[in-house]
Design a protein around this motif. Structure first.
Motif, PDB file in Angstrom:
ATOM      1  N   LYS A 134      38.815  44.309 -57.027  1.00 20.15           N
ATOM      2  CA  LYS A 134      39.669  43.126 -57.062  1.00 20.15           C
ATOM      3  C   LYS A 134      38.858  41.871 -57.382  1.00 20.15           C
ATOM      4  O   LYS A 134      37.823  41.606 -56.784  1.00 20.15           O
ATOM      5  CB  LYS A 134      40.385  42.961 -55.721  1.00 20.15           C
ATOM      6  N   GLY A 135      39.356  41.098 -58.354  1.00 18.16           N
ATOM      7  CA  GLY A 135      38.695  39.865 -58.744  1.00 18.16           C
ATOM      8  C   GLY A 135      37.573  40.037 -59.752  1.00 18.16           C
ATOM      9  O   GLY A 135      36.974  39.042 -60.184  1.00 18.16           O
ATOM     10  N   GLN A 136      37.286  41.278 -60.177  1.00 16.91           N
ATOM     11  CA  GLN A 136      36.180  41.523 -61.089  1.00 16.91           C
ATOM     12  C   GLN A 136      36.628  41.844 -62.513  1.00 16.91           C
ATOM     13  O   GLN A 136      35.801  41.893 -63.419  1.00 16.91           O
ATOM     14  CB  GLN A 136      35.323  42.679 -60.564  1.00 16.91           C
ATOM     15  N   PHE A 137      37.934  42.082 -62.702  1.00 17.66           N
ATOM     16  CA  PHE A 137      38.457  42.460 -64.015  1.00 17.66           C
ATOM     17  C   PHE A 137      39.245  41.314 -64.642  1.00 17.66           C
ATOM     18  O   PHE A 137      39.790  40.451 -63.940  1.00 17.66           O
ATOM     19  CB  PHE A 137      39.376  43.680 -63.907  1.00 17.66           C
ATOM     20  N   ASN A 138      39.308  41.316 -65.964  1.00 16.14           N
ATOM     21  CA  ASN A 138      40.188  40.397 -66.685  1.00 16.14           C
ATOM     22  C   ASN A 138      40.754  41.124 -67.894  1.00 16.14           C
ATOM     23  O   ASN A 138      40.403  42.275 -68.170  1.00 16.14           O
ATOM     24  CB  ASN A 138      39.452  39.114 -67.088  1.00 16.14           C
ATOM     25  N   TRP A 139      41.640  40.456 -68.616  1.00 17.93           N
ATOM     26  CA  TRP A 139      42.277  41.086 -69.770  1.00 17.93           C
ATOM     27  C   TRP A 139      42.468  40.088 -70.899  1.00 17.93           C
ATOM     28  O   TRP A 139      42.400  38.865 -70.689  1.00 17.93           O
ATOM     29  CB  TRP A 139      43.640  41.701 -69.386  1.00 17.93           C
ATOM     30  N   SER A 140      42.737  40.607 -72.079  1.00 22.52           N
ATOM     31  CA  SER A 140      43.091  39.782 -73.224  1.00 22.52           C
ATOM     32  C   SER A 140      43.900  40.642 -74.190  1.00 22.52           C
ATOM     33  O   SER A 140      44.040  41.853 -73.996  1.00 22.52           O
ATOM     34  CB  SER A 140      41.846  39.225 -73.920  1.00 22.52           C
ATOM     35  N   GLY A 141      44.438  39.994 -75.209  1.00 24.24           N
ATOM     36  CA  GLY A 141      45.238  40.736 -76.177  1.00 24.24           C
ATOM     37  C   GLY A 141      45.757  39.833 -77.270  1.00 24.24           C
ATOM     38  O   GLY A 141      45.554  38.610 -77.247  1.00 24.24           O
ATOM     39  N   THR A 142      46.421  40.434 -78.226  1.00 23.64           N
ATOM     40  CA  THR A 142      47.015  39.682 -79.325  1.00 23.64           C
ATOM     41  C   THR A 142      48.105  38.759 -78.787  1.00 23.64           C
ATOM     42  O   THR A 142      49.000  39.222 -78.078  1.00 23.64           O
ATOM     43  CB  THR A 142      47.624  40.641 -80.356  1.00 23.64           C
ATOM     44  N   PRO A 143      48.059  37.465 -79.075  1.00 24.51           N
ATOM     45  CA  PRO A 143      49.095  36.548 -78.592  1.00 24.51           C
ATOM     46  C   PRO A 143      50.474  36.941 -79.102  1.00 24.51           C
ATOM     47  O   PRO A 143      50.618  37.481 -80.197  1.00 24.51           O
ATOM     48  CB  PRO A 143      48.658  35.196 -79.159  1.00 24.51           C
ATOM     49  N   GLY A 144      51.485  36.663 -78.306  1.00 22.99           N
ATOM     50  CA  GLY A 144      52.860  36.982 -78.695  1.00 22.99           C
ATOM     51  C   GLY A 144      53.550  37.759 -77.607  1.00 22.99           C
ATOM     52  O   GLY A 144      53.455  37.422 -76.417  1.00 22.99           O
ATOM     53  N   SER A 145      54.241  38.806 -77.995  1.00 28.01           N
ATOM     54  CA  SER A 145      55.017  39.599 -77.045  1.00 28.01           C
ATOM     55  C   SER A 145      54.149  40.204 -75.949  1.00 28.01           C
ATOM     56  O   SER A 145      54.594  40.357 -74.801  1.00 28.01           O
ATOM     57  CB  SER A 145      55.770  40.707 -77.782  1.00 28.01           C
ATOM     58  N   LEU A 146      52.902  40.538 -76.279  1.00 22.47           N
ATOM     59  CA  LEU A 146      52.018  41.133 -75.281  1.00 22.47           C
ATOM     60  C   LEU A 146      51.692  40.162 -74.159  1.00 22.47           C
ATOM     61  O   LEU A 146      51.309  40.577 -73.061  1.00 22.47           O
ATOM     62  CB  LEU A 146      50.732  41.642 -75.946  1.00 22.47           C
ATOM     63  N   ASP A 147      51.840  38.856 -74.417  1.00 25.61           N
ATOM     64  CA  ASP A 147      51.642  37.865 -73.359  1.00 25.61           C
ATOM     65  C   ASP A 147      52.692  38.004 -72.262  1.00 25.61           C
ATOM     66  O   ASP A 147      52.514  37.486 -71.149  1.00 25.61           O
ATOM     67  CB  ASP A 147      51.710  36.449 -73.933  1.00 25.61           C
ATOM     68  N   TYR A 148      53.788  38.679 -72.564  1.00 26.58           N
ATOM     69  CA  TYR A 148      54.843  38.928 -71.586  1.00 26.58           C
ATOM     70  C   TYR A 148      54.762  40.345 -71.043  1.00 26.58           C
ATOM     71  O   TYR A 148      54.954  40.576 -69.848  1.00 26.58           O
ATOM     72  CB  TYR A 148      56.216  38.688 -72.225  1.00 26.58           C
ATOM     73  N   LEU A 149      54.484  41.299 -71.912  1.00 24.35           N
ATOM     74  CA  LEU A 149      54.495  42.704 -71.510  1.00 24.35           C
ATOM     75  C   LEU A 149      53.338  43.057 -70.584  1.00 24.35           C
ATOM     76  O   LEU A 149      53.526  43.731 -69.563  1.00 24.35           O
ATOM     77  CB  LEU A 149      54.467  43.605 -72.745  1.00 24.35           C
ATOM     78  N   VAL A 150      52.123  42.612 -70.933  1.00 25.11           N
ATOM     79  CA  VAL A 150      50.956  42.981 -70.121  1.00 25.11           C
ATOM     80  C   VAL A 150      51.028  42.372 -68.718  1.00 25.11           C
ATOM     81  O   VAL A 150      50.816  43.089 -67.726  1.00 25.11           O
ATOM     82  CB  VAL A 150      49.646  42.603 -70.835  1.00 25.11           C
ATOM     83  N   PRO A 151      51.319  41.069 -68.557  1.00 29.75           N
ATOM     84  CA  PRO A 151      51.445  40.539 -67.198  1.00 29.75           C
ATOM     85  C   PRO A 151      52.517  41.254 -66.377  1.00 29.75           C
ATOM     86  O   PRO A 151      52.364  41.434 -65.161  1.00 29.75           O
ATOM     87  CB  PRO A 151      51.806  39.065 -67.416  1.00 29.75           C
ATOM     88  N   GLY A 152      53.603  41.671 -67.040  1.00 33.76           N
ATOM     89  CA  GLY A 152      54.636  42.419 -66.333  1.00 33.76           C
ATOM     90  C   GLY A 152      54.123  43.762 -65.855  1.00 33.76           C
ATOM     91  O   GLY A 152      54.398  44.185 -64.719  1.00 33.76           O
ATOM     92  N   PHE A 153      53.369  44.444 -66.700  1.00 32.20           N
ATOM     93  CA  PHE A 153      52.748  45.718 -66.328  1.00 32.20           C
ATOM     94  C   PHE A 153      51.802  45.522 -65.148  1.00 32.20           C
ATOM     95  O   PHE A 153      51.823  46.286 -64.170  1.00 32.20           O
ATOM     96  CB  PHE A 153      52.000  46.288 -67.538  1.00 32.20           C
ATOM     97  N   LEU A 154      50.965  44.477 -65.225  1.00 36.58           N
ATOM     98  CA  LEU A 154      50.006  44.224 -64.154  1.00 36.58           C
ATOM     99  C   LEU A 154      50.716  43.899 -62.842  1.00 36.58           C
ATOM    100  O   LEU A 154      50.321  44.378 -61.768  1.00 36.58           O
ATOM    101  CB  LEU A 154      49.083  43.070 -64.547  1.00 36.58           C
ATOM    102  N   LYS A 155      51.782  43.109 -62.938  1.00 28.51           N
ATOM    103  CA  LYS A 155      52.519  42.727 -61.737  1.00 28.51           C
ATOM    104  C   LYS A 155      53.142  43.939 -61.072  1.00 28.51           C
ATOM    105  O   LYS A 155      53.062  44.118 -59.853  1.00 28.51           O
ATOM    106  CB  LYS A 155      53.593  41.700 -62.085  1.00 28.51           C
ATOM    107  N   ARG A 156      53.766  44.807 -61.876  1.00 27.76           N
ATOM    108  CA  ARG A 156      54.396  46.005 -61.323  1.00 27.76           C
ATOM    109  C   ARG A 156      53.365  46.975 -60.763  1.00 27.76           C
ATOM    110  O   ARG A 156      53.649  47.740 -59.837  1.00 27.76           O
ATOM    111  CB  ARG A 156      55.236  46.685 -62.402  1.00 27.76           C
ATOM    112  N   ALA A 157      52.154  46.936 -61.350  1.00 24.42           N
ATOM    113  CA  ALA A 157      51.085  47.814 -60.869  1.00 24.42           C
ATOM    114  C   ALA A 157      50.398  47.236 -59.629  1.00 24.42           C
ATOM    115  O   ALA A 157      49.556  47.907 -59.026  1.00 24.42           O
ATOM    116  CB  ALA A 157      50.066  48.026 -61.977  1.00 24.42           C
TER     117      ALA A 157
END
Length: 319
Positions: free
Chosen positions: A151-174
């Motif tokens: 916890k607190g040691q990982f980060n993420w990035s990705g192509t701007p756009g729809s993934l800015d919504y999809l990835v945070p949603g995945f992380l939140k649900r996880a």
């Protein structure tokens, strides 16, 4: 007599101007054609735009140049195309400037996405989830477990756009909270990913495939509904137990509303013609993408469906 000569001269000028109008599909193009893309050099959008430009230049008999205008969620590129007013400027983009920007910049978007009219999609994009090769994980579920453990040691990035919504949603649900690191250059993101300074990267497989093939990073999932034929052993996000991360991506051509329907159809016809080029298809395959040219109506449906999916998704999982 002088008035008559002036009138005849004016009529002649108007007639000549009409034949040279960029909307005249018969004589188009009459100058250099510019393809503006919101992606930086080396990205999936960039490396597919260039062979397309090369093939179109041969077909059209005029130079076709690719101009990278990255930044601001594609707004810079989109507004440059809308303000071009020369009938020879095309936008080659993913859905972001037409879909997710309506959410990310609600009430402040500097252009109307509906003023960008579809011509044709040109590529089916496989979106991959990459992690460092040194990370002790080979699946999405294992990544989630590692992120919880560190916890607190990982980060993420990705192509701007729809993934800015999809990835945070995945992380939140996880049940994990990772900060997003913005990058202006794809090469910098890939370097950090390979060196374990970035732990989760969501972007076109074409961007990540070279490093995956050399063992510097690992691809642990594909967001598309079907597995990629280029990495058939890598499961989809849905197969991995995370359907909220399912996402179909595309790259397509759009033009300003002022361009005539006749000319848009002409450009679409030429794109379909090069779709049959075996060499071009092989070049797309070599970087992990599939050449796939659609009709304008099919591209419009893709955009409409993506807007609807994002609207549903943000209602279910607010950012």
């Amino acid at each position: 007599m002088r008035t008559t000569h002036l009138a005849l001269g004016l009529l002649t000028t108007i007639a000549l101007s009409f034949t040279a109008l960029p909307g005249n599909a018969q004589s188009w193009p009459t100058q250099v054609v510019k393809i503006i893309t919101p992606f930086p050099p080396g990205s999936g959008g960039d490396v597919t735009a260039r062979p397309l430009a090369e093939k179109l230049a041969k077909r059209w008999g005029k130079p076709v140049i690719v101009e990278n205008r990255p930044g601001a969620d594609g707004i810079i590129a989109a507004t440059a195309v809308l303000n071009s007013n020369d009938g020879h400027t095309l936008l080659y983009t993913n859905g972001g400037p037409l879909t997710s920007n309506l959410l990310a910049h609600a009430g402040s978007l500097a252009y109307n996405p509906d003023d960008l009219l579809p011509v044709a999609a040109a590529a089916e994009v496989y979106v991959a989830i990459g992690v460092p090769a040194s990370l002790a994980t080979s699946s999405l579920s294992e990544f989630v477990a590692q992120a919880r453990l560190k916890k607190g040691q990982f980060n993420w990035s990705g192509t701007p756009g729809s993934l800015d919504y999809l990835v945070p949603g995945f992380l939140k649900r996880a049940g994990i909270d990772l900060p997003r690191v913005p990058y202006r250059e794809v090469s910098m993101a890939m370097q950090d990913l390979s060196q374990d300074r970035l732990q989760f990267y969501a972007a076109a497989l074409a961007t990540q495939l070279p490093m995956a093939q050399t063992g510097k990073i690992k691809i642990i999932a594909i967001t598309n509904s079907q597995r990629s034929p280029f990495l058939p052993d890598v499961p989809t996000a849905r197969e991995s137990g995370f359907p909220e991360l399912e996402y179909e991506a595309f790259l397509g051509f759009f033009v300003p509303r002022g361009m005539s329907a006749e000319l848009r159809k002409r450009i679409g016809t030429d794109l379909h013609a090069i779709d049959a080029d075996g060499d071009l298809a092989a070049r797309f395959n070599a970087i992990g993408m599939r050449l796939h040219v659609t009709t304008a109506a099919e591209l419009q449906k893709i955009v409409t469906d993506e807007r609807a999916a994002l609207a549903r998704y943000t209602q279910a999982v607010p950012r």
